[in-house]
Design a protein around this motif. Structure first.
Motif, short mmCIF file in Angstrom:
data_model
loop_
_atom_site.label_atom_id
_atom_site.label_comp_id
_atom_site.label_asym_id
_atom_site.label_seq_id
_atom_site.Cartn_x
_atom_site.Cartn_y
_atom_site.Cartn_z
N GLU A 33 0.87 -1.18 0.00
CA GLU A 33 0.00 0.00 0.00
C GLU A 33 0.91 1.24 0.00
O GLU A 33 1.73 1.41 0.90
CB GLU A 33 -0.89 -0.02 1.26
N LEU A 34 0.75 2.09 -0.99
CA LEU A 34 1.74 3.16 -1.20
C LEU A 34 1.77 4.18 -0.06
O LEU A 34 2.84 4.67 0.32
CB LEU A 34 1.47 3.87 -2.52
N ARG A 35 0.60 4.51 0.48
CA ARG A 35 0.58 5.52 1.54
C ARG A 35 1.36 5.01 2.76
O ARG A 35 2.06 5.77 3.44
CB ARG A 35 -0.86 5.85 1.92
N GLU A 36 1.23 3.71 2.99
CA GLU A 36 1.90 3.13 4.16
C GLU A 36 3.42 3.05 4.00
O GLU A 36 4.14 2.80 4.96
CB GLU A 36 1.33 1.73 4.45
N LEU A 37 3.91 3.23 2.78
CA LEU A 37 5.37 3.19 2.57
C LEU A 37 6.07 4.38 3.21
O LEU A 37 7.27 4.33 3.48
CB LEU A 37 5.69 3.19 1.07
N GLY A 38 5.28 5.44 3.38
CA GLY A 38 5.90 6.65 3.95
C GLY A 38 6.63 7.43 2.87
O GLY A 38 6.79 6.96 1.73
N GLU A 39 7.09 8.64 3.26
CA GLU A 39 7.73 9.56 2.31
C GLU A 39 8.97 8.93 1.64
O GLU A 39 9.10 8.92 0.43
CB GLU A 39 8.11 10.83 3.09
N ARG A 40 9.83 8.37 2.47
CA ARG A 40 11.07 7.79 1.93
C ARG A 40 10.80 6.53 1.12
O ARG A 40 11.43 6.29 0.10
CB ARG A 40 12.04 7.46 3.07
N GLY A 41 9.85 5.74 1.62
CA GLY A 41 9.51 4.49 0.93
C GLY A 41 8.94 4.78 -0.46
O GLY A 41 9.27 4.09 -1.43
N ARG A 42 8.10 5.82 -0.54
CA ARG A 42 7.53 6.17 -1.85
C ARG A 42 8.60 6.71 -2.79
O ARG A 42 8.58 6.46 -3.98
CB ARG A 42 6.40 7.20 -1.69
N ALA A 43 9.58 7.46 -2.21
CA ALA A 43 10.69 7.97 -3.05
C ALA A 43 11.46 6.79 -3.63
O ALA A 43 11.83 6.78 -4.81
CB ALA A 43 11.61 8.85 -2.21
N ARG A 44 11.67 5.78 -2.80
CA ARG A 44 12.40 4.60 -3.27
C ARG A 44 11.58 3.84 -4.32
O ARG A 44 12.12 3.33 -5.30
CB ARG A 44 12.70 3.69 -2.08
N TYR A 45 10.27 3.79 -4.09
CA TYR A 45 9.36 3.14 -5.04
C TYR A 45 9.44 3.86 -6.39
O TYR A 45 9.52 3.22 -7.45
CB TYR A 45 7.94 3.20 -4.45
N ARG A 46 9.47 5.20 -6.35
CA ARG A 46 9.55 5.96 -7.60
C ARG A 46 10.90 5.74 -8.28
O ARG A 46 11.00 5.72 -9.50
CB ARG A 46 9.37 7.47 -7.32
N ALA A 47 11.93 5.54 -7.46
CA ALA A 47 13.27 5.36 -8.04
C ALA A 47 13.43 3.97 -8.65
O ALA A 47 14.14 3.81 -9.64
CB ALA A 47 14.33 5.58 -6.97
N GLU A 48 12.76 2.96 -8.09
CA GLU A 48 13.08 1.59 -8.48
C GLU A 48 11.97 0.86 -9.21
O GLU A 48 12.24 -0.10 -9.93
CB GLU A 48 13.45 0.79 -7.22
N THR A 49 10.71 1.27 -9.03
CA THR A 49 9.62 0.47 -9.57
C THR A 49 8.89 1.16 -10.72
O THR A 49 8.43 0.51 -11.65
CB THR A 49 8.60 0.16 -8.44
N VAL A 50 8.77 2.47 -10.60
CA VAL A 50 7.91 3.18 -11.54
C VAL A 50 8.69 4.26 -12.27
O VAL A 50 9.69 4.75 -11.76
CB VAL A 50 6.71 3.79 -10.75
N ALA A 51 8.27 4.55 -13.50
CA ALA A 51 8.90 5.66 -14.23
C ALA A 51 7.79 6.47 -14.91
O ALA A 51 6.73 5.94 -15.22
CB ALA A 51 9.88 5.13 -15.26
N PHE A 52 8.08 7.74 -15.07
CA PHE A 52 7.08 8.66 -15.63
C PHE A 52 7.55 9.23 -16.97
O PHE A 52 8.74 9.48 -17.17
CB PHE A 52 6.88 9.87 -14.71
N VAL A 53 6.57 9.44 -17.84
CA VAL A 53 6.81 10.30 -19.01
C VAL A 53 5.67 11.32 -19.00
O VAL A 53 4.49 10.92 -18.99
CB VAL A 53 6.81 9.50 -20.33
N PHE A 54 6.04 12.58 -18.93
CA PHE A 54 5.01 13.63 -18.80
C PHE A 54 4.73 14.27 -20.16
O PHE A 54 5.43 14.00 -21.15
CB PHE A 54 5.50 14.70 -17.82
#
Lengths: 418, 228
Positions: B64-85
């Motif tokens: 659950e992303l909210r439960e990852l916390g600020e740092r956990g979500r930053a790590r999730y963005r760095a390792e799991t997901v990528a964006f194209v805007f």
């Protein structure tokens, strides 16, 4: 791509802004460094010229004797002074009350020199000059040896600044001067003999001290006492007594007790000290000016970085999207400030030392007859340079604090929409 | 696997997402349509861990992303997901290659400089931009910049690619290669791709189409579709 490379590329994106901020900071650091050096230099010089000046009184016999009754500054009075509460030490001085002259003819540090000069002299206890005497050097008259004498470093400065250049004589250091001997004829003036037969002794320089008489020789107290007695002069009354209080706070109480004893205080040094204090206050005001410039630099850095952060909102949003934490973003902004701080700080210290050197040289040449080592007041001081550099870096980081906080708090989702 | 359960998101009094339920299996390519302001970007931000101010649950691979916390979500963005805007958001003064390697700044994965460079060149090759690797990013055309943004996303080796109107600011000629690359990358690399788009070319290359309307999510393209 490393973080440091990314940081440098970020700064390189606006080289003009970076240079302007570094220069603004350099100005503040240079002012702080220069004025700090001046202030500390003044304090050190005054401390050297007037050791313990903030707790010392020069006690002298009263100038007017009422009804023929006058307190005499002799051994009995010296003991009374020493017995006063709050007195740390009392050092008597006795002027040579007999005329003396030196007729010098011979080698003077590689130059043939003839001169004749009236000699003023004072006698002090050996312990007063203990700190300035070479280890093992007795400050006492010994049979078969030249009279030990100390000269003032102020006198040496005047010689080096005025006398030596005018006569083409060599510059002398205190160390070089040690061991120099000159004849001193006691009991006559430059023009004629006194009522008693004069005698010639050899005086040998054994120390160069700020505590020595500025224009004359400082000899052992017993020697001066003996000479005064031999020529029928007062050999019991001291010319002055340096009275050192336990603490600066006790000085005024001591002044009152001295007055109660019927003695006077010579405030000549006090005037110089007041002048010194005024100079220190002036240096402090300049130091505040330096600090003010630094505060202005803080504001400039803060404003520029805030503008930079606002202009890079989308970039910050991108970094957050790529995995940067709030701390990473704040660190990125602070690191920019750190680079500005180090660059501006080093530049400021370099400018201050160059300006200090140039000003010191100019002052040193134009004020050569001053007993104060004016040129040395602005000499580079590593400890002040380190403090100024640290102040510059801290100022840059302080300026970056709010922009860094702002950047860290940007909502990445909204930042991307900017 | 992406799972959304009863997800809602409001901005002030405005309810942008309302009770969204969605399952996206790993490797699926999804097109997300809807009018401007319908909440497509908001939904992508929630799935991408950029926004944790939602109600309900957003789970990715069971976390659950909210439960990852600020740092956990930053790590999730760095390792799991990528964006194209919609905008490529390249950093102009940096070279194209450096822009592609930007995700490395925040990745915990330790790689040598040579490995990173090789991987960045590989990502540029995948979008046909290798010859421009050394060029300043500010000199690229709009289409090239958007392909570079795709390369940057690929460099991070994500499992999920979230694209928000990637061709929205491009003309049809520039948009075509971006759409083709997106379709190819999704199928070749087994990425889970969610693309918010109005572009027909992109919609044709996906396996599933969703519509966002009035804060609700519907399967298919028409308004009469079933809730997702």
């Amino acid at each position: 791509m490393t973080r440091s490379r990314f940081l440098l590329r970020t700064l390189a994106a606006d080289p003009g802004g970076f240079v302007l901020l570094a220069l603004a900071l350099a100005l503040g650091v240079a002012a702080l460094c220069l004025f700090g050096t001046l202030g500390v230099g003044l304090q050190r010089t005054l401390q050297r010229l007037f050791p313990d000046s903030d707790r010392t009184l020069q006690v002298v016999p009263p100038r007017l004797a009422l009804g023929g009754l006058s307190a005499k500054l002799d051994d009995a009075m010296l003991e009374r002074l020493r017995a006063q509460p709050g007195v740390a030490s009392a050092s008597p001085r006795m002027l040579l009350r007999v005329p003396a002259v030196s007729f010098y003819q011979g080698d003077f540090f590689g130059h043939a020199l003839n001169f004749a000069v009236e000699i003023a002299a004072q006698g002090v206890e050996p312990r007063l000059l203990q700190a300035d005497l070479p280890p093992g050097e007795p400050f006492a008259e010994l049979n078969g040896r030249a009279l030990p004498a100390c000269v003032s470093d102020g006198l040496l400065a005047i010689y080096n600044g005025t006398f030596a250049p005018a006569r083409g004589l060599p510059q002398l250091s205190p160390k070089l001067l040690l061991g120099f001997e000159l004849p001193v004829t006691v009991g006559r003036t430059f023009f004629n003999e006194g009522p008693k037969a004069s005698q010639t002794v050899t005086a040998r320089v054994v120390c160069v001290s700020p505590r020595a008489l500025l224009a004359g020789l400082t000899l052992p107290l017993d020697t001066v006492r003996r000479l005064n007695r031999a020529y029928g002069q007062d050999a019991d009354g001291y010319s002055s007594v340096s009275l050192v209080a336990d603490s600066p706070a006790g000085l005024e109480r001591l002044r009152l007790r001295v007055a109660d004893l019927g003695l006077a205080v010579d405030d000549t040094e006090g005037g110089v000290r007041a002048l010194g204090r005024a100079a220190s206050v002036g240096a402090f005001v300049l130091l505040l000016l330096g600090a003010l410039l630094l505060v202005l630099a803080v504001a400039s850095i803060g404003q520029a970085l805030m503008l930079s952060v606002r202009g890079r909102t989308a970039e910050i949003g991108l970094l957050r999207a790529l995995g940067a934490t709030r701390t990473d973003v704040a660190a990125w902004v602070l690191a920019q400030a750190l680079v500005i701080g180090v660059t501006g700080g080093v530049l400021g210290v370099a400018v201050a030392s160059l300006v200090g050197m140039a000003l010191g040289g100019v002052l040193g040449r134009s004020l050569t007859d001053s007993a104060l080592p004016i040129g040395g007041l602005l000499a580079f001081d590593p400890s002040i340079a380190v403090v100024a550099l640290a102040a510059g870096i801290l100022a840059a980081l302080a300026g970056a604090y709010l922009p860094a906080r702002f950047a860290a708090r940007l909502d990445p989702a909204h930042a991307m929409a900017e | 696997m992406i799972e959304l359960r009863g997800v809602g998101r409001s901005f002030g009094s405005r309810r942008v997402l309302d009770g969204i339920d969605l399952d996206v299996p790993a490797g699926q390519r999804v097109a997300l349509r809807g009018r401007s302001g319908s909440g497509k970007t908001t939904l992508l931000n929630l799935i991408g861990g950029l926004d944790a101010g939602y109600t309900g649950e957003v789970r990715v691979d069971g976390r659950e992303l909210r439960e990852l916390g600020e740092r956990g979500r930053a790590r999730y963005r760095a390792e799991t997901v990528a964006f194209v805007f919609q905008r490529a958001n390249l950093i102009g003064p940096l070279s194209l290659l450096d822009n592609v390697m930007l995700p490395q700044l925040f990745s915990k994965a330790r790689r040598t400089g040579r490995d990173s460079r090789a991987r960045a060149l590989e990502a540029l090759d995948a979008v046909g931009l290798t010859p421009l690797a050394a060029a300043p990013a500010g000199q690229l055309s709009g289409g090239e910049a958007q392909r570079a943004a795709l390369a940057r996303a690929l460099f991070a080796e994500p499992r999920i690619l979230l694209c928000d109107e990637p061709t929205g600011s491009l003309d049809e000629e520039s948009a075509r290669p971006v759409a083709e690359i997106l379709a190819r990358l999704g199928s070749d690399r087994g990425l889970t791709v969610i693309v918010a788009t109005h572009d027909r070319l992109i919609s044709e290359g996906v396996q599933r189409r969703l519509l966002l309307r009035d804060g609700r999510l519907f399967e298919g393209e028409g308004e009469g579709g079933l809730p997702a």
